[in-house]
Write an enzyme that holds these catalytic residues in place. Structure first.
Site, mmCIF file in Angstrom:
data_model
loop_
_atom_site.group_PDB
_atom_site.id
_atom_site.type_symbol
_atom_site.label_atom_id
_atom_site.label_comp_id
_atom_site.label_asym_id
_atom_site.label_seq_id
_atom_site.Cartn_x
_atom_site.Cartn_y
_atom_site.Cartn_z
ATOM 1 N N TYR A 104 -2.345 -1.072 10.101
ATOM 2 C CA TYR A 104 -2.416 -1.298 8.650
ATOM 3 C C TYR A 104 -1.151 -0.776 7.955
ATOM 4 C CZ TYR A 104 -4.031 -1.037 3.809
ATOM 5 O OH TYR A 104 -4.144 -1.186 2.446
ATOM 6 N N SER A 121 0.845 -1.211 0.000
ATOM 7 C CA SER A 121 0.000 0.000 0.000
ATOM 8 C C SER A 121 0.868 1.245 0.000
ATOM 9 C CB SER A 121 -0.888 0.021 1.238
ATOM 10 O OG SER A 121 -1.600 1.257 1.294
HETATM 11 N N1 LIG Z 1 -8.582 -0.462 -2.493
HETATM 12 C C1 LIG Z 1 -7.566 0.313 -2.212
HETATM 13 O O1 LIG Z 1 -7.625 1.534 -2.413
HETATM 14 C C2 LIG Z 1 -6.285 -0.259 -1.669
HETATM 15 C C3 LIG Z 1 -5.211 0.605 -1.459
HETATM 16 C C4 LIG Z 1 -4.019 0.095 -0.987
HETATM 17 C C5 LIG Z 1 -3.902 -1.258 -0.749
HETATM 18 N N2 LIG Z 1 -4.959 -2.083 -0.959
HETATM 19 C C6 LIG Z 1 -4.774 -3.511 -0.696
HETATM 20 O O2 LIG Z 1 -5.382 -4.282 -1.720
HETATM 21 C C7 LIG Z 1 -5.739 -5.560 -1.200
HETATM 22 C C8 LIG Z 1 -7.181 -5.851 -1.582
HETATM 23 O O3 LIG Z 1 -8.029 -4.959 -0.863
HETATM 24 P P1 LIG Z 1 -9.369 -4.339 -1.440
HETATM 25 O O4 LIG Z 1 -9.208 -2.877 -1.490
HETATM 26 O O5 LIG Z 1 -9.797 -5.077 -2.654
HETATM 27 O O6 LIG Z 1 -10.319 -4.589 -0.205
HETATM 28 P P2 LIG Z 1 -11.522 -5.601 0.003
HETATM 29 O O7 LIG Z 1 -12.545 -5.381 -1.029
HETATM 30 O O8 LIG Z 1 -11.905 -5.464 1.450
HETATM 31 O O9 LIG Z 1 -10.826 -6.985 -0.259
HETATM 32 C C9 LIG Z 1 -10.151 -7.678 0.729
HETATM 33 C C10 LIG Z 1 -10.261 -9.139 0.383
HETATM 34 O O10 LIG Z 1 -9.566 -9.888 1.368
HETATM 35 C C11 LIG Z 1 -10.421 -10.939 1.779
HETATM 36 N N3 LIG Z 1 -10.107 -11.284 3.164
HETATM 37 C C12 LIG Z 1 -10.263 -10.503 4.251
HETATM 38 N N4 LIG Z 1 -9.904 -11.185 5.347
HETATM 39 C C13 LIG Z 1 -9.525 -12.421 4.907
HETATM 40 C C14 LIG Z 1 -9.071 -13.593 5.572
HETATM 41 N N5 LIG Z 1 -8.887 -13.629 6.919
HETATM 42 N N6 LIG Z 1 -8.789 -14.681 4.818
HETATM 43 C C15 LIG Z 1 -8.960 -14.648 3.467
HETATM 44 N N7 LIG Z 1 -9.382 -13.586 2.802
HETATM 45 C C16 LIG Z 1 -9.668 -12.481 3.527
HETATM 46 C C17 LIG Z 1 -11.839 -10.401 1.640
HETATM 47 O O11 LIG Z 1 -12.796 -11.416 1.477
HETATM 48 P P3 LIG Z 1 -13.611 -12.084 2.723
HETATM 49 O O12 LIG Z 1 -14.163 -10.977 3.533
HETATM 50 O O13 LIG Z 1 -14.641 -12.937 2.048
HETATM 51 O O14 LIG Z 1 -12.627 -12.919 3.475
HETATM 52 C C18 LIG Z 1 -11.707 -9.615 0.342
HETATM 53 O O15 LIG Z 1 -11.864 -10.467 -0.765
HETATM 54 C C19 LIG Z 1 -5.506 -5.480 0.305
HETATM 55 O O16 LIG Z 1 -4.279 -6.077 0.633
HETATM 56 C C20 LIG Z 1 -5.454 -3.988 0.567
HETATM 57 O O17 LIG Z 1 -4.717 -3.665 1.718
HETATM 58 C C21 LIG Z 1 -6.146 -1.613 -1.421
#
Ligand SMILES: NC(=O)c1ccc[n+]([C@@H]2O[C@H](COP(=O)([O-])OP(=O)(O)OC[C@H]3O[C@@H](n4cnc5c(N)ncnc54)[C@H](OP(=O)(O)O)[C@@H]3O)[C@@H](O)[C@H]2O)c1
Length: 233
Positions: A139, A125
């Site tokens: 985080y 991130s």
């Molecule tokens: N979106 C952004 O702007 C952004 C920015 C910087 C970094 N990121 C990173 O991108 C990655 C994806 O995030 P996202 O933004 O797409 O958020 P998200 O929509 O909340 O996706 C997170 C995913 O992780 C899964 N997850 C959560 N806890 C889990 C567990 N204990 N075991 C297995 N799966 C789990 C969730 O599914 P379940 O709830 O079904 O488990 C969901 O599919 C993350 O690492 C996040 O930190 C995102």
């Protein structure tokens, strides 16, 4: 975003998250783009990482690409930031990518060659590159540690024909970001030199690049994909 990009580029893809219904729905939607299988697992648990790996490697003892994407965010003021916000976040954001690499080493070694290494892509991130405005202590720290783990593993695994890189996204629409983008989406877009938030293709593109021939000579990098928010801060 990443799964769709890899499917469109011709990969066979396994996706995973805790919610079996969400997994099945994602599998249905992504099937339009190629061969995809969903395996629900709680990746914050070591035993569940091993179970997922056993199921994945039962099909094939080689794995070309591992994307460590699952992540959790905890946003709460300093005064009340609870102990639980450390365990939950660090287990998933930092320990889980390590456990998955560890358990998948034989499969990654089996796939990688000097010309075409196996690829590990950790999703970090920009919260670990600049100081975020939100109170998400565990985080941003866990993502900074993941960026360092990326470099540590890259040096060790390079000679074994496995590259390890991290992608540091800026703001992309997702469940995790929904509330933030509802409230601050316009301000975040305005703060980016490129004046918008991320799109699906921006994220798919960087993953396909790292997984492709074009990305074969990169290892130990942390690539910000953020429209310039952190890179020009
Ligand atoms: N979106 C952004 O702007 C952004 C920015 C910087 C970094 N990121 C990173 O991108 C990655 C994806 O995030 P996202 O933004 O797409 O958020 P998200 O929509 O909340 O996706 C997170 C995913 O992780 C899964 N997850 C959560 N806890 C889990 C567990 N204990 N075991 C297995 N799966 C789990 C969730 O599914 P379940 O709830 O079904 O488990 C969901 O599919 C993350 O690492 C996040 O930190 C995102």
């Amino acid at each position: 975003m990443i799964a769709r990009g890899l499917l469109q580029a011709g990969a066979r893809v396994v996706i995973s998250s805790r919610n079996a219904e969400a997994c099945a729905q994602a599998q249905d939607e992504l099937s339009a783009f190629g061969e995809v299988r969903a395996i629900p697992a709680d990746l914050s648990r070591h035993d569940e990482c091993r179970r997922l790996v056993d199921l994945v490697t039962a099909d094939s003892d080689r794995l070309d690409i591992l994307v460590n994407n699952a992540g959790a965010l905890w946003d709460e003021p300093l005064e009340t930031f609870p102990d639980a916000a450390w365990g939950t976040v660090v287990d998933l954001n930092l320990k889980s990518p390590f456990w998955l690499v560890q358990a998948l080493l034989p499969a990654l070694r089996g796939a990688g060659t000097a010309d075409d290494p196996a690829r590990v892509i950790n999703i970090g991130s920009i919260a670990a590159i600049h100081v975020p405005h939100r109170p998400n202590y565990s985080y941003s720290s866990s993502k900074a540690a993941l960026h360092q783990l990326t470099r540590v593993l890259a040096r060790e695994l390079g000679p074994q024909h496995i590259t390890v890189n991290a992608v540091a996204p800026g703001a992309f629409p997702s469940a995790m970001m929904a509330a933030t983008l509802d409230e601050f989406g316009e301000a975040i877009a305005a703060s980016a030199p490129l004046r918008r938030i991320g799109r699906d293709d921006d994220m798919a593109g960087i993953a396909v690049f790292l997984a492709s021939r074009a990305g074969a000579y990169l290892t130990g990098t942390v690539i910000p994909v953020d429209g310039g928010i952190a890179t020009t801060a």
